[in-house]
Design an enzyme around this catalytic site. Structure first.
Site, PDB file in Angstrom:
ATOM      1  N   LYS A  70      90.332  82.980 -15.043  1.00 10.20           N
ATOM      2  CA  LYS A  70      91.011  83.607 -13.900  1.00 10.20           C
ATOM      3  C   LYS A  70      91.686  82.551 -13.009  1.00 10.20           C
ATOM      4  O   LYS A  70      92.836  82.717 -12.601  1.00 10.20           O
ATOM      5  CB  LYS A  70      90.014  84.443 -13.087  1.00 10.20           C
ATOM      6  CG  LYS A  70      89.391  85.588 -13.884  1.00 10.20           C
ATOM      7  CD  LYS A  70      88.511  86.473 -13.030  1.00 10.20           C
ATOM      8  CE  LYS A  70      87.251  85.775 -12.554  1.00 10.20           C
ATOM      9  NZ  LYS A  70      86.355  85.398 -13.686  1.00 10.20           N
ATOM     10  N   THR A  71      90.985  81.478 -12.712  1.00 12.38           N
ATOM     11  CA  THR A  71      91.572  80.416 -11.888  1.00 12.38           C
ATOM     12  C   THR A  71      92.744  79.764 -12.612  1.00 12.38           C
ATOM     13  O   THR A  71      93.786  79.477 -12.007  1.00 12.38           O
ATOM     14  CB  THR A  71      90.510  79.355 -11.544  1.00 12.38           C
ATOM     15  OG1 THR A  71      89.428  79.978 -10.861  1.00 12.38           O
ATOM     16  CG2 THR A  71      91.096  78.274 -10.658  1.00 12.38           C
ATOM     17  N   ASP A 109      89.480  83.585  -4.675  1.00 13.73           N
ATOM     18  CA  ASP A 109      88.420  83.755  -5.671  1.00 13.73           C
ATOM     19  C   ASP A 109      87.271  84.568  -5.074  1.00 13.73           C
ATOM     20  O   ASP A 109      87.022  84.519  -3.866  1.00 13.73           O
ATOM     21  CB  ASP A 109      87.912  82.383  -6.114  1.00 13.73           C
ATOM     22  CG  ASP A 109      87.175  82.435  -7.434  1.00 13.73           C
ATOM     23  OD1 ASP A 109      87.190  83.487  -8.088  1.00 13.73           O
ATOM     24  OD2 ASP A 109      86.568  81.421  -7.815  1.00 13.73           O
ATOM     25  N   THR A 150      84.441  88.881 -10.186  1.00 15.12           N
ATOM     26  CA  THR A 150      83.555  89.143 -11.313  1.00 15.12           C
ATOM     27  C   THR A 150      82.964  90.547 -11.224  1.00 15.12           C
ATOM     28  O   THR A 150      82.309  91.002 -12.151  1.00 15.12           O
ATOM     29  CB  THR A 150      82.399  88.122 -11.336  1.00 15.12           C
ATOM     30  OG1 THR A 150      81.737  88.140 -10.061  1.00 15.12           O
ATOM     31  CG2 THR A 150      82.933  86.717 -11.589  1.00 15.12           C
ATOM     32  N   ARG A 157      84.873  78.336 -20.877  1.00 20.18           N
ATOM     33  CA  ARG A 157      84.212  77.304 -20.064  1.00 20.18           C
ATOM     34  C   ARG A 157      82.943  76.809 -20.758  1.00 20.18           C
ATOM     35  O   ARG A 157      82.650  75.609 -20.768  1.00 20.18           O
ATOM     36  CB  ARG A 157      83.880  77.842 -18.677  1.00 20.18           C
ATOM     37  CG  ARG A 157      83.129  76.820 -17.792  1.00 20.18           C
ATOM     38  CD  ARG A 157      82.915  77.357 -16.401  1.00 20.18           C
ATOM     39  NE  ARG A 157      84.162  77.434 -15.661  1.00 20.18           N
ATOM     40  CZ  ARG A 157      84.412  78.337 -14.714  1.00 20.18           C
ATOM     41  NH1 ARG A 157      83.511  79.246 -14.411  1.00 20.18           N
ATOM     42  NH2 ARG A 157      85.567  78.331 -14.082  1.00 20.18           N
TER      43      ARG A 157
END
Length: 361
Positions: free
Chosen positions: A83-84, A128, A177, A236
Site C-alpha cells: 500500500k505504501t 496510513d 488494514t 514484505r
C-alpha cells in the site's frame, strides 16, 4: 507510525514485540530502511495486484490527460502487500511531491489542518492506518476531500468563530488494514477504492528474484521458490526471509542460495514449509496434543500456549484460519484434518464430538 500502544478506539493489538516475528507483515526499522531501496518506482515495475494496477493506471492517465489532480484513492489490505509503495508510485506517476503521515499521528483537528494548509497544488497526501484517525480530524477531512476547504475554529464556547481556509487541489491516498472500521461518509469520498490481495507463490518468486538482484544476492529458481512458498503471500515477508537466508548463505554457502540452503536457513529461523513459525506451531500443537483437536475455548488455549489471549486471537489465528488449519466455532477452536497432517499426527479415532460434527472424522 507508533506501534507501541493500542489505538484508543480500535482495540488493535500493536505491541512492539509482535513485530519481532520473522513472518509478521508489519514493518520494523530494518524493513523500512531496506524497503526504500527495494521499492518499485512505477506501475510497470510493480509485481502482482494485476487488476489494481490496471485500474489505477487508467485513473492516473486520465487525470494527467485532463491536467487535473487524481481522484482520492483508498487502499485496503493486510500489512506488507504494497500500500505504501503504491502511494509513492501514484505520486511519481503524477509528477507530484508526496507527504506521508498516519492516522495515529493525527489526534486533533488542528494537527490535520496544519498538514492540509501546507500542501502544494497537486501534492499527494498519504495517510496510513486512516481508520485510526481521531473523530474530529476525520470530520474535518470530509470537507477537505470534497470541497478543498477546511473551517478552522478559533476560540471556545459562544465566542468561537469558524475561519474558512481554502486548500489547493490535492490527492489523498488512504491506507487501511481494516476497511470495515471506516465510516461510510469517509469511504464514499474516495473516487477509487482498491483491495490488495495476498500474492500467489509465482508472484512472490518474481519479487524474490527482483529483490535478490537489487541486493546483489546469487539465487536460483528453486531457492526463490522455497522462500516464496514460506512467505505467507506477503512481499514484505518474502524480502525479510530473503535477507535472513542471504545471511545464512554468506556464512555457510559462499553466498549462493539454492533450495537446500534456503530450507536449511529457514529451519534455523523456525519458519516451516507453510510459513508457520514457533507461535503458530505452538498453538496447533497445544490444540492437537492437549485437547485432541478441540473444540477448546480461546482463553484455555492461550494459557496452554503460555501467551496472552489477544496474542493468540489476533497474531496467530488469522493465518492459521486462512491456511485451513484451524476453525473458529461457537463452541471453541477446532483443528482441521489439514492441521493433523501438517504436524504429522494421527487424529484420535474417537475425537471430540464438535470435531466430528464439523469435519465428519
Amino acid at each position: 507510525m507508533n506501534w507501541d500502544e493500542t489505538g484508543p478506539d480500535t482495540g488493535e493489538l500493536t505491541d512492539e514485540r509482535f513485530h519481532d516475528r520473522l513472518v509478521d507483515g508489519g514493518a520494523d526499522g530494518e524493513d523500512t530502511a531496506v524497503e526504500a531501496a527495494l521499492r518499485p518506482k512505477d506501475l510497470g515495475e510493480f509485481i502482482g495486484q494485476e487488476k489494481v494496477r490496471e485500474q489505477l493506471d487508467l485513473v492516473l492517465k486520465a487525470a494527467l490527460a485532463r491536467g487535473a489532480t487524481a481522484d482520492h484513492v483508498l487502499l485496503s489490505g493486510a500489512p506488507g502487500l504494497g500500500k505504501t509503495t503504491l502511494s509513492m508510485i501514484i505520486a511519481a506517476e503524477m509528477n507530484a511531491p508526496i507527504r506521508i503521515t498516519s492516522g495515529p499521528a493525527i489526534q486533533h483537528a488542528g494537527d490535520l489542518a496544519a498538514i492540509l494548509s501546507s500542501l502544494q497544488e497537486g501534492e499527494v497526501l498519504f495517510l496510513d492506518e486512516i481508520h485510526r484517525m481521531s473523530r474530529p480530524a476525520e470530520e474535518m477531512l470530509y470537507m477537505a476531500m470534497e470541497d478543498f476547504r477546511v473551517d478552522v475554529i478559533v476560540g471556545k464556547g459562544p465566542g468561537a468563530t469558524a475561519i474558512p481556509l481554502e486548500l489547493p487541489p490535492f490527492t489523498l491516498v488512504g491506507a487501511t488494514t481494516r476497511a470495515g472500521l471506516l465510516p461510510p461518509p469517509l469511504r464514499d469520498r474516495f473516487g477509487f477504492t482498491a483491495h490488495m490481495e495476498f500474492y500467489a507463490p509465482t508472484e512472490l518468486e518474481r519479487v524474490v528474484h527482483r529483490s535478490a538482484g537489487l541486493l546483489d544476492v546469487a539465487i536460483d529458481t528453486d531457492g526463490a521458490a522455497e522462500i516464496a512458498g514460506r512467505s505467507r503471500g506477503t512481499p514484505r515477508i518474502a524480502n525479510r526471509l530473503l535477507r535472513r537466508v542471504r545471511d545464512y548463505a554468506q556464512v555457510k554457502a559462499e553466498g549462493r542460495i539454492d533450495r537446500e540452503i534456503a530450507a536449511a536457513a529457514l529451519r534455523v529461523y523456525e519458519v516451516d514449509e507453510r510459513g508457520l513459525d514457533r507461535l503458530d506451531r505452538g498453538v496447533l500443537e497445544a490444540l492437537l496434543k492437549l485437547f485432541g483437536g478441540g473444540p477448546v475455548g480461546l482463553s484455555t488455549l492461550a494459557v496452554a500456549v503460555g501467551e496472552e489471549r489477544e496474542t493468540v486471537e489476533e497474531v496467530a489465528e488469522p493465518f492459521l484460519v486462512r491456511e485451513g488449519l484451524l476453525a473458529r466455532t461457537p463452541r471453541g477452536r477446532v483443528a482441521t484434518p489439514a492441521a493433523w497432517a501438517h504436524l504429522g499426527l494421527v487424529p484420535p479415532q474417537h475425537g471430540a464430538k464438535g470435531q466430528q460434527g464439523l469435519f465428519g472424522a
